[in-house]
Design a protein around this motif. Structure first.
Motif, short mmCIF file in Angstrom:
data_model
loop_
_atom_site.label_atom_id
_atom_site.label_comp_id
_atom_site.label_asym_id
_atom_site.label_seq_id
_atom_site.Cartn_x
_atom_site.Cartn_y
_atom_site.Cartn_z
N PHE A 56 1.04 -1.34 -0.28
CA PHE A 56 -0.06 -0.51 0.35
C PHE A 56 0.48 1.40 0.03
N LEU A 57 1.76 1.28 0.99
CA LEU A 57 2.51 2.35 0.86
C LEU A 57 3.53 2.84 -0.86
N ARG A 58 3.53 1.54 -1.39
CA ARG A 58 4.40 2.06 -2.51
C ARG A 58 3.22 1.94 -3.34
N LEU A 59 1.35 1.58 -3.48
CA LEU A 59 0.87 2.52 -3.69
C LEU A 59 0.56 4.18 -3.94
N MET A 60 1.19 4.71 -2.62
CA MET A 60 0.49 5.89 -2.32
C MET A 60 1.77 6.80 -3.05
N ALA A 61 3.08 5.71 -2.78
CA ALA A 61 3.87 6.05 -3.49
C ALA A 61 3.55 7.14 -5.02
N ALA A 62 3.56 6.21 -5.61
CA ALA A 62 3.17 5.68 -6.70
C ALA A 62 2.16 7.39 -6.98
N ALA A 63 1.17 7.19 -6.44
CA ALA A 63 0.29 8.23 -6.57
C ALA A 63 0.40 9.73 -6.07
N ALA A 64 1.51 9.99 -5.25
CA ALA A 64 1.93 10.60 -5.11
C ALA A 64 2.58 11.60 -5.81
N LEU A 65 3.80 10.93 -6.31
CA LEU A 65 4.66 10.81 -7.88
C LEU A 65 3.55 11.98 -8.66
N ILE A 66 2.59 11.08 -9.10
CA ILE A 66 1.70 11.87 -10.42
C ILE A 66 0.32 12.50 -9.79
N SER A 67 0.52 13.20 -8.35
CA SER A 67 0.28 13.97 -7.63
C SER A 67 1.08 14.94 -8.09
N ALA A 68 2.04 15.48 -7.78
CA ALA A 68 3.11 16.02 -7.29
C ALA A 68 3.43 16.57 -8.52
N ALA A 73 0.16 -1.29 -21.04
CA ALA A 73 0.92 -0.49 -21.59
C ALA A 73 -0.43 0.60 -21.91
N ARG A 74 -2.12 0.73 -21.29
CA ARG A 74 -1.97 1.72 -21.08
C ARG A 74 -1.36 2.61 -19.54
N LEU A 75 -1.27 1.39 -19.02
CA LEU A 75 -0.98 2.57 -17.35
C LEU A 75 0.31 3.21 -17.72
N TYR A 76 1.06 2.30 -18.31
CA TYR A 76 2.79 3.17 -19.13
C TYR A 76 2.85 3.93 -19.95
N GLY A 77 1.86 3.90 -20.99
CA GLY A 77 1.51 4.67 -21.82
C GLY A 77 1.04 6.19 -21.24
N GLY A 78 0.21 5.59 -20.40
CA GLY A 78 -0.96 7.24 -19.78
C GLY A 78 -0.12 7.57 -18.73
N VAL A 79 0.82 7.19 -18.07
CA VAL A 79 1.60 7.99 -17.32
C VAL A 79 2.81 8.56 -18.26
N ALA A 80 3.16 8.20 -19.42
CA ALA A 80 4.05 8.81 -19.57
C ALA A 80 3.75 9.90 -20.85
#
Length: 420
Positions: free
Chosen positions: A217-229, A296-303
């Protein structure tokens, strides 16, 4: 099932939430820009960090108070506090009284009141909805959010210069109306268990630390926080940079009519384009992306999303910025559903409320980082800030890659499910 079949609290809550988000998207970036004009970007960044930190503390406090005293009292207090602070902000930026210190203090208090009421409002939506009607509830709410973003961004961007006082006064009047609505028509919905929830700081801390040992869950939080930032930069560093560096330009001309924008106006256009495209494209996105693999949707979308923000960090050409808005919106639409599904798959279903309450912190962390970037941007060139966004996006992709592996292992029975 239609809107009229929903609980009255839901309909009122969505209407009140529309006004709240309209005011937030319209005024919060303008207050950051106003502080930057008064004190310079570096000091404004430090002041904004203080506001963001106070908002996080108020959010946690509001969640605890809503459990102890009920949803309605906390919502009324938050709306009333927002009304008073907006009225005083208007006074502090009027011909009769001008005070930068008062503007900062009232900005901080306004944020605290708004964030204090947010957990109670979110909990109320769950209290009076059912598994059957929640898809309808959150679809309507999602459209409301993006409509508020579209209208708020345009109004704030085009009326900031010369109409700041009018915007603050209008915000106070609207908040007074929402206070009256909450006080008069919204009913209490907190579950009645027969036992009064434990009060005090100790009980609050224990409740929010319940999921702290779940490293996935902490990894989920970190990934979401990076995108939010990265996502929050449009209201912080990018807003200040465009206000300072973007030269007035003509976006379109029809006969003798010219659409001219400055840095603040183009900021409003970009936010409006993003919100309007989300509203327009989300309806067809599922069908268009149905055959695209989830990974592909996840990686490509974030990129793609990250590349759009990297462009916003360096470009001073209006149509390039607008094109980047279209690109990053496509990335957002592609990746958000996958991220939400991944979150739902990886948290303990028996403790979902605790996990979701803790997960909401990622947006506050993103706000803190974004506020720090205002100060950092005073010393780092735009290209450096753009590369920083790229680093955050890459880190988020790597974290999601590991999380997809965890989900696959759990589905194969190689890893146990989480237990809070």
């Amino acid at each position: 099932m239609n809107v009229s079949s929903l609980h009255p609290n839901i309909r009122l809550r969505i209407a009140v939430g529309f006004v709240q988000r309209l005011l937030s998207i319209m005024l919060m970036p303008l207050l950051v820009i106003h502080l930057a004009v008064l004190y310079g970007p570096a000091v404004a960044g430090a002041l904004t960090v203080a506001v963001a930190a106070a908002g996080i503390a108020a959010n946690f406090l509001g969640g605890h108070l809503a459990d102890v005293h009920g949803r309605r009292p906390v919502m009324v207090a938050g709306e009333l506090g927002a009304t008073v602070t907006f009225a005083l902000l208007a006074l502090a930026n009027s011909p009769w009284w001008t005070s930068g210190v008062a503007t900062f203090v009232l900005f901080l208090l306004n944020t605290c009141f708004s964030q204090m009421a947010a957990p109670a409002a979110d909990a109320m939506m769950v209290d009076v909805s059912t598994p059957d009607n929640r898809p309808l509830v959150y679809t309507i709410n999602y459209w409301s959010i993006n409509l508020a973003f579209t209208v708020g961004a345009l109004v704030g961007g085009f009326l900031y210069d010369g109409h700041f006082l009018h915007l603050l006064t209008g915000a106070a009047v609207l908040c007074l109306l929402t206070t009256a609505v909450v006080w008069r028509w919204i009913s209490e919905t907190a579950p009645r268990t027969g036992e009064r929830p434990a009060a005090g700081a100790g009980a609050m801390v224990r409740g929010y630390l319940a999921v702290a040992h779940d490293r996935v869950f902490l990894r989920l939080m970190a990934a979401a926080a990076l995108i939010s930032a990265v996502e929050m930069q449009i209201g912080y560093y990018i807003a200040v940079r465009l206000a300072d560096e973007f030269s007035p330009q003509t976006l379109a001309a029809v006969g003798s009519w010219n659409l001219e924008v400055d840095g603040v106006a183009i900021l409003g256009v970009l936010r409006a384009v993003n919100a309007a495209l989300v509203v327009a494209l989300v309806l067809v996105a599922k069908a268009l992306l149905a055959r695209v693999p989830e990974r592909a949707r996840l990686y490509g979308g974030v990129a793609v999303f990250t590349v759009g923000y990297m462009t916003w960090a360096v470009s001073n050409t209006g149509w390039v910025l607008i094109a980047a808005a279209v690109v990053l919106t496509v990335g957002e639409i592609a990746s958000v559903p996958v991220r939400q599904a991944l979150l739902a798959d990886l948290i303990d279903s028996e403790a979902r409320t605790k996990y979701m309450a803790a997960y909401a912190l990622n947006a506050r962390v993103g706000l803190l980082v974004a506020a720090l970037c205002v100060t950092l941007g005073a010393f780092v060139p735009a290209v450096g800030m753009s590369l920083l966004y790229g680093t955050a996006g890459l880190a988020a992709i790597l974290l999601y890659r590991s999380l997809l592996g965890v989900r696959a292992a759990r589905e194969a029975g190689k890893l146990p499910a989480p237990v809070a």
